[in-house]
Design a protein around this motif. Sequence first.
Motif, PDB file in Angstrom:
ATOM      1  N   ARG A  66      -5.898  -9.453 -12.583  1.00  0.00           N
ATOM      2  CA  ARG A  66      -5.931  -8.134 -11.927  1.00  0.00           C
ATOM      3  C   ARG A  66      -4.759  -7.268 -12.391  1.00  0.00           C
ATOM      4  NH1 ARG A  66      -6.269  -8.067  -5.502  1.00  0.00           N
ATOM      5  NH2 ARG A  66      -4.049  -8.503  -5.684  1.00  0.00           N
ATOM      6  N   ARG A 155      -9.830   6.276   3.104  1.00  0.00           N
ATOM      7  CA  ARG A 155      -9.373   5.473   1.969  1.00  0.00           C
ATOM      8  C   ARG A 155      -9.594   6.295   0.700  1.00  0.00           C
ATOM      9  NH1 ARG A 155      -6.501   1.685  -0.891  1.00  0.00           N
ATOM     10  NH2 ARG A 155      -7.786   0.735  -2.484  1.00  0.00           N
ATOM     11  N   LYS A 166      -3.929  -1.980  -8.664  1.00  0.00           N
ATOM     12  CA  LYS A 166      -2.741  -1.957  -7.808  1.00  0.00           C
ATOM     13  C   LYS A 166      -1.704  -1.028  -8.433  1.00  0.00           C
ATOM     14  CE  LYS A 166      -1.117  -5.341  -5.215  1.00  0.00           C
ATOM     15  NZ  LYS A 166      -1.485  -5.113  -3.800  1.00  0.00           N
ATOM     16  N   TYR A 171      -0.567   3.615  -2.771  1.00  0.00           N
ATOM     17  CA  TYR A 171       0.002   3.089  -1.534  1.00  0.00           C
ATOM     18  C   TYR A 171       0.533   4.168  -0.602  1.00  0.00           C
ATOM     19  CZ  TYR A 171      -1.475  -1.315  -3.076  1.00  0.00           C
ATOM     20  OH  TYR A 171      -2.312  -2.332  -3.432  1.00  0.00           O
ATOM     21  N   GLU A 200     -11.272  -0.589   4.178  1.00  0.00           N
ATOM     22  CA  GLU A 200     -10.330  -1.704   4.316  1.00  0.00           C
ATOM     23  C   GLU A 200      -9.170  -1.299   5.206  1.00  0.00           C
ATOM     24  OE1 GLU A 200      -9.021  -2.455   0.148  1.00  0.00           O
ATOM     25  OE2 GLU A 200      -7.325  -1.222   0.717  1.00  0.00           O
ATOM     26  N   ASN A 203      -3.512  -2.463   2.929  1.00  0.00           N
ATOM     27  CA  ASN A 203      -3.158  -3.612   2.085  1.00  0.00           C
ATOM     28  C   ASN A 203      -3.862  -4.903   2.509  1.00  0.00           C
ATOM     29  OD1 ASN A 203      -1.490  -1.551   1.387  1.00  0.00           O
ATOM     30  ND2 ASN A 203       0.386  -2.561   2.035  1.00  0.00           N
ATOM     31  N   ALA A 204      -5.014  -4.761   3.099  1.00  0.00           N
ATOM     32  CA  ALA A 204      -5.790  -5.932   3.503  1.00  0.00           C
ATOM     33  C   ALA A 204      -7.263  -5.557   3.544  1.00  0.00           C
ATOM     34  CB  ALA A 204      -5.355  -6.392   4.882  1.00  0.00           C
ATOM     35  N   CYS A 205      -8.121  -6.506   3.257  1.00  0.00           N
ATOM     36  CA  CYS A 205      -9.551  -6.251   3.411  1.00  0.00           C
ATOM     37  C   CYS A 205      -9.958  -6.606   4.836  1.00  0.00           C
ATOM     38  CB  CYS A 205     -10.347  -7.043   2.372  1.00  0.00           C
ATOM     39  SG  CYS A 205     -10.265  -6.204   0.771  1.00  0.00           S
ATOM     40  N   LEU A 224      -9.769  -2.528  -2.666  1.00  0.00           N
ATOM     41  CA  LEU A 224      -9.144  -3.261  -3.761  1.00  0.00           C
ATOM     42  C   LEU A 224      -9.930  -4.561  -3.889  1.00  0.00           C
ATOM     43  CD1 LEU A 224      -6.533  -3.424  -5.674  1.00  0.00           C
ATOM     44  CD2 LEU A 224      -5.733  -5.082  -4.007  1.00  0.00           C
ATOM     45  N   SER A 226      -9.850  -7.664  -3.620  1.00  0.00           N
ATOM     46  CA  SER A 226      -8.885  -8.600  -3.017  1.00  0.00           C
ATOM     47  C   SER A 226      -9.188 -10.035  -3.414  1.00  0.00           C
ATOM     48  CB  SER A 226      -8.962  -8.438  -1.501  1.00  0.00           C
ATOM     49  OG  SER A 226      -8.617  -9.632  -0.842  1.00  0.00           O
ATOM     50  N   ILE A 227      -8.118 -10.738  -3.749  1.00  0.00           N
ATOM     51  CA  ILE A 227      -8.261 -12.144  -4.150  1.00  0.00           C
ATOM     52  C   ILE A 227      -8.465 -13.024  -2.910  1.00  0.00           C
ATOM     53  CG2 ILE A 227      -6.961 -14.043  -5.237  1.00  0.00           C
ATOM     54  CD1 ILE A 227      -6.039 -11.561  -7.174  1.00  0.00           C
ATOM     55  N   THR A 228      -7.858 -12.640  -1.810  1.00  0.00           N
ATOM     56  CA  THR A 228      -8.091 -13.394  -0.561  1.00  0.00           C
ATOM     57  C   THR A 228      -9.555 -13.225  -0.153  1.00  0.00           C
ATOM     58  OG1 THR A 228      -5.889 -12.618   0.018  1.00  0.00           O
ATOM     59  CG2 THR A 228      -7.073 -13.843   1.696  1.00  0.00           C
ATOM     60  N   CYS A 263      -7.690  -9.614   5.928  1.00  0.00           N
ATOM     61  CA  CYS A 263      -7.300 -10.698   5.013  1.00  0.00           C
ATOM     62  C   CYS A 263      -6.634 -10.100   3.783  1.00  0.00           C
ATOM     63  CB  CYS A 263      -8.506 -11.558   4.629  1.00  0.00           C
ATOM     64  SG  CYS A 263      -9.661 -10.765   3.526  1.00  0.00           S
ATOM     65  N   GLY A 264      -5.640 -10.789   3.288  1.00  0.00           N
ATOM     66  CA  GLY A 264      -4.923 -10.334   2.098  1.00  0.00           C
ATOM     67  C   GLY A 264      -3.793 -11.304   1.820  1.00  0.00           C
ATOM     68  N   THR A 265      -3.191 -11.167   0.667  1.00  0.00           N
ATOM     69  CA  THR A 265      -2.084 -12.066   0.317  1.00  0.00           C
ATOM     70  C   THR A 265      -0.986 -11.976   1.366  1.00  0.00           C
ATOM     71  OG1 THR A 265      -2.619 -11.846  -2.000  1.00  0.00           O
ATOM     72  CG2 THR A 265      -0.387 -12.572  -1.483  1.00  0.00           C
TER      73      THR A 265
END
Length: 314
Positions: A66, A155, A166, A171, A200, A203-205, A224, A226-228, A263-265
Motif C-alpha cells: 500500500r 469523507r 495514505k 488527514y 468510514e 482512520n478506521a473502517c 481507505l 484498510s488492511i485490518t 477497525c484499523g491498525t
Amino acid sequence: MQMSAAFHGAKFCWMDGSVIETEKALVTAMNEMYLGIFEGIKAYVAENSLREGILNIFRWESHIERLWHSAAVCGITIPCTREQLLEATRETIKANGFTTDVYIQPRLWPEAGTGHLVGKGIHILVPVWTFETILGKGNPRFSEKTRTMVSSWRRISSDAMPAQAKCWANYANSALGAREAARLGYDAALFLDSRGFVSEGTNACVMSIRDGKLITPPVTASILESITRSSILKIVPEDLGIPVEVRDISRVELYASDEAFFCGTGWEITPITSIDDIPIGDEHPGPLTQRIAEYYGQIVTGNVEKRRNWLTPA
Ligand code: PMP
C-alpha cells in the motif's frame, strides 16, 4: 520541525539511510506540508511459546504494498527497496530497545521546493513508538463507551483526493471530523461518502453486525483499503464461520445494527456503543464483536498457526 525527545519513547528513528536521535530528525519549516505519504503498521510481542519475546510485524507485506501504491499515486519515488525499509524498521526497534508492542509509521515527503518535481529529493523517515493494545484479555479500554456521531463533514471523495492512498493531506478531513465530534462531546466521528452512504470513521473502517452477519461498505464508498478490514473479511467467514457482506450501508440501516465496531491498525477493534445518541445493542461490546476481537488478538500475537504467515519477525 522538531519532534520531542519524549515521542512515545522513540529515542531513535531512521532517517534517509541511518538511525539517528529522534530529536535530530529535522526538516525545514519551508517544506510543503501536504505532499507526503505514510503507512501505519503495528508489531506485537509474540505470545506463543515458539517465539516468546519476539516482536512480529502484522501484515508487513500488505502495508508495504500500500505504501508503494500511495507513492505511485502521489508521484513519489521511494528512495529505498522494500528490504531496506524492513531492515530500517528492525534497526530502529533495536536501537530503541523496544520489547513491547510498537507502532511503525514510515513517512516520505519531497524536499522543500521540489514538491512539483515528481520523484525528486524524497526524504524518508521511520519512526517507531510504543502503544498499548486494547485487545488484551479483559482490558477495560475495550469496554469503554465510544459515542459516535455522523460528521457534518463528508469523507473526501476519490474524484477529488486519493482516498485510497495514505497521503497526509487526506488527514485534514479525518481531523475535522474528529474535532467536530470532540467539540460536541462525542468520542468518535463517522463519515458519509459524497453519495450519502456510510464511508468510514477517522482512520478506521466501520463494520456493522445485523442478524448474525457482518456488513461493511465497499472500497467505492471512498474508504481507505484498510488492511485490518481485509484481514477481518478473510478470517470472519473462513475461521469463525460468520457470513460477511460488502455493500453500501445507509445511515439509518447502520443505526439498526445489533453491534458495530471500528477497525484499523490503530483502532484495532473498537466497539461503537451509540451513533447520534441511538444505542447500538445494549451499548456494550456485543458477542460477535468480542469473538472477532479476541480472535484478532490471538492472530497478531502469533497464537493462530494458520495465520502466522501474516507475521514478519521484527
Ligand atoms: N481509513 C483511514 C483513513 C485510515 O487512515 C486508516 C488507518 N490506516 C484506516 C481506514 C484503517 O486502515 P488499516 O486497517 O490499514 O490501518
